[in-house]
Design an enzyme around this catalytic site. Structure first.
Site, mmCIF file in Angstrom:
data_model
loop_
_atom_site.group_PDB
_atom_site.id
_atom_site.type_symbol
_atom_site.label_atom_id
_atom_site.label_comp_id
_atom_site.label_asym_id
_atom_site.label_seq_id
_atom_site.Cartn_x
_atom_site.Cartn_y
_atom_site.Cartn_z
ATOM 1 N N CYS A 117 0.867 -1.177 0.000
ATOM 2 C CA CYS A 117 0.000 0.000 0.000
ATOM 3 C C CYS A 117 0.908 1.233 0.000
ATOM 4 C CB CYS A 117 -0.876 -0.025 1.250
ATOM 5 S SG CYS A 117 -1.955 1.390 1.357
ATOM 6 N N HIS A 160 -0.101 4.631 -0.509
ATOM 7 C CA HIS A 160 -0.593 5.785 0.265
ATOM 8 C C HIS A 160 -0.255 5.525 1.729
ATOM 9 C CE1 HIS A 160 -4.145 3.820 2.161
ATOM 10 N NE2 HIS A 160 -4.020 4.819 2.995
ATOM 11 N N HIS A 202 -8.241 -5.299 -7.017
ATOM 12 C CA HIS A 202 -8.367 -3.848 -7.133
ATOM 13 C C HIS A 202 -8.815 -3.536 -8.571
ATOM 14 C CE1 HIS A 202 -5.723 -4.023 -3.611
ATOM 15 N NE2 HIS A 202 -5.978 -2.742 -3.374
ATOM 16 N N ASP A 250 -10.772 4.019 -2.832
ATOM 17 C CA ASP A 250 -9.609 4.759 -2.336
ATOM 18 C C ASP A 250 -9.862 6.258 -2.511
ATOM 19 O OD1 ASP A 250 -7.046 5.699 -1.735
ATOM 20 O OD2 ASP A 250 -6.085 3.936 -2.638
ATOM 21 N N CYS A 285 -4.407 6.170 -5.139
ATOM 22 C CA CYS A 285 -3.927 4.805 -4.928
ATOM 23 C C CYS A 285 -2.498 4.659 -5.478
ATOM 24 C CB CYS A 285 -4.850 3.765 -5.556
ATOM 25 S SG CYS A 285 -4.442 2.081 -5.078
ATOM 26 N N GLY A 286 -1.554 4.510 -4.566
ATOM 27 C CA GLY A 286 -0.149 4.456 -4.987
ATOM 28 C C GLY A 286 0.189 3.216 -5.787
ATOM 29 N N THR A 287 -0.305 2.057 -5.335
ATOM 30 C CA THR A 287 -0.031 0.845 -6.114
ATOM 31 C C THR A 287 -0.839 0.874 -7.414
ATOM 32 O OG1 THR A 287 -1.639 -0.370 -4.745
ATOM 33 C CG2 THR A 287 0.688 -0.622 -4.177
HETATM 34 O O1 PYC Z 1 -2.160 3.514 -2.101
HETATM 35 O O2 PYC Z 1 -1.422 1.556 -2.758
HETATM 36 C C1 PYC Z 1 -2.278 2.266 -2.238
HETATM 37 C C2 PYC Z 1 -3.507 1.633 -1.713
HETATM 38 C C3 PYC Z 1 -3.865 0.325 -1.795
HETATM 39 C C4 PYC Z 1 -5.091 0.196 -1.153
HETATM 40 C C5 PYC Z 1 -5.452 1.431 -0.686
HETATM 41 N N1 PYC Z 1 -4.462 2.302 -1.042
#
Ligand code: PYC
Length: 314
Positions: free
Chosen positions: A83, A85, A203, A230, A234-236
């Protein structure tokens, strides 16, 4: 147990900073939490203390001594591979505690090491694990919505990326976008469409041109496992998008991509190419804000000391 709350682009991260005995290493900690101590997740994420969009981060001693910490992320239904974020939230939390200063810090996750740079202005750049697009233009038949086409990519979690289909990617459509992406997620599972390693695609990302006034290249809506969306880009998910842009030659190495979320918050991304064909290192920048420090009180007389049980998928 002591926790610190933060949010990154509107998406919350609840970080456990002390008070539980954990094994060494993120793999062992993940295993311990999932198999023996899932009450920690439900205590922090479920109501009445939490809410369904909350993401938890459990700090632990890393196996790799070059890492400043290990971290295992979880949410309202389970444990996340990674994750970003949340990683940005953890970095800001460690800075708030005085445990780190601006500079580069390695963070161990169950899927590899993320290198985070904390800047004086508190922004954080996360250099992610290798990411890639595993399939392009995959068609899935979605009951009530018809055939939906998308790409499958790994950005630290498995994503199905859809462009310009379903409800318009605008904040007033959050309910319809949730229904659409949940239906896509269920259809992928029913039709046995997975990531290239057989991993569940849990996702779903829907993209469109950004709303007027947003200084971004794209706006997204991201459905996470547990059927919550999100609030951040969402970083990923941004990493998966960068891998797709890189694979299709639509973004050059080092070029900046500004990804807006459904609520209009922005992550800035770019990528580095790896020698292995089709593999990229996404680089994602965002900022987190600490919002609270709390001591969790567990009272055995409280029927909901470990949170109100939730039933997912119904
Ligand atoms: O920011 O990677 C992210 C993330 C994954 C699930 C919620 N945020």
């Amino acid at each position: 147990m002591k926790i610190i709350d933060s949010h990154t682009g509107g998406e919350p991260t609840r970080t456990i900073i002390s008070g539980i005995d954990l094994p060494k290493g993120t793999i062992a900690t993940h295993e311990f939490l999932a198999k023996e101590a899932d009450w920690i997740r439900t205590t922090l994420i479920n109501e009445p203390r939490g809410f369904s969009a909350m993401v938890g981060a459990c700090l632990c001693e890393p196996d790799d001594p070059t890492c400043v910490t290990g971290v295992v992320f979880f949410n309202n239904c389970s444990y996340l591979h990674s994750c970003l974020h949340g990683t940005i939230g953890v970095v800001e939390t460690l800075a708030h505690l005085g445990r780190i200063k601006p500079g580069e810090h390695r963070i161990e996750t169950p899927i590899g090491i993320v290198t985070a740079t904390l800047y004086e202005d508190h922004s954080v750049t996360a250099k992610n694990v290798p990411s890639y697009r595993s399939a392009e233009n995959i068609e899935v038949t979605v009951p009530d919505w018809g055939v939906v086409t998308g790409d499958i990519a790994w950005g630290g979690n498995w994503f199905f990326l859809i462009s310009d289909q379903g409800p318009a990617v605008r904040a007033q459509n959050i309910e319809a976008l949730t229904q659409f992406t949940c239906a896509v997620c269920d259809a992928l599972e029913a039709q046995n469409i997975t990531g290239s390693d057989g991993g569940e695609i849990d996702h779903i990302e829907s993209f469109a041109t950004p709303e007027e006034g947003l200084d971004a290249d794209s706006q997204n809506f991201v459905l996470c496992p547990g059927k919550e969306y999100d609030r951040s880009p969402c970083g990923t998910g941004t990493s998966a998008k960068l891998a797709c842009l890189a694979a299709s030659g639509k973004l050059a190495e080092g070029e900046i991509w500004r990804q807006a979320s459904i609520i209009g918050t922005i992550f800035e991304g770019s990528f580095l190419s790896l020698p292995e064909p089709g593999q990229f290192i996404p680089i994602v920048t965002g900022r987190a804000f600490v919002t609270g420090e709390t001591t969790i009180i567990l009272n055995p007389d409280d029927p909901f000391q470990h949170g109100i049980p939730t039933i997912h998928g119904t």
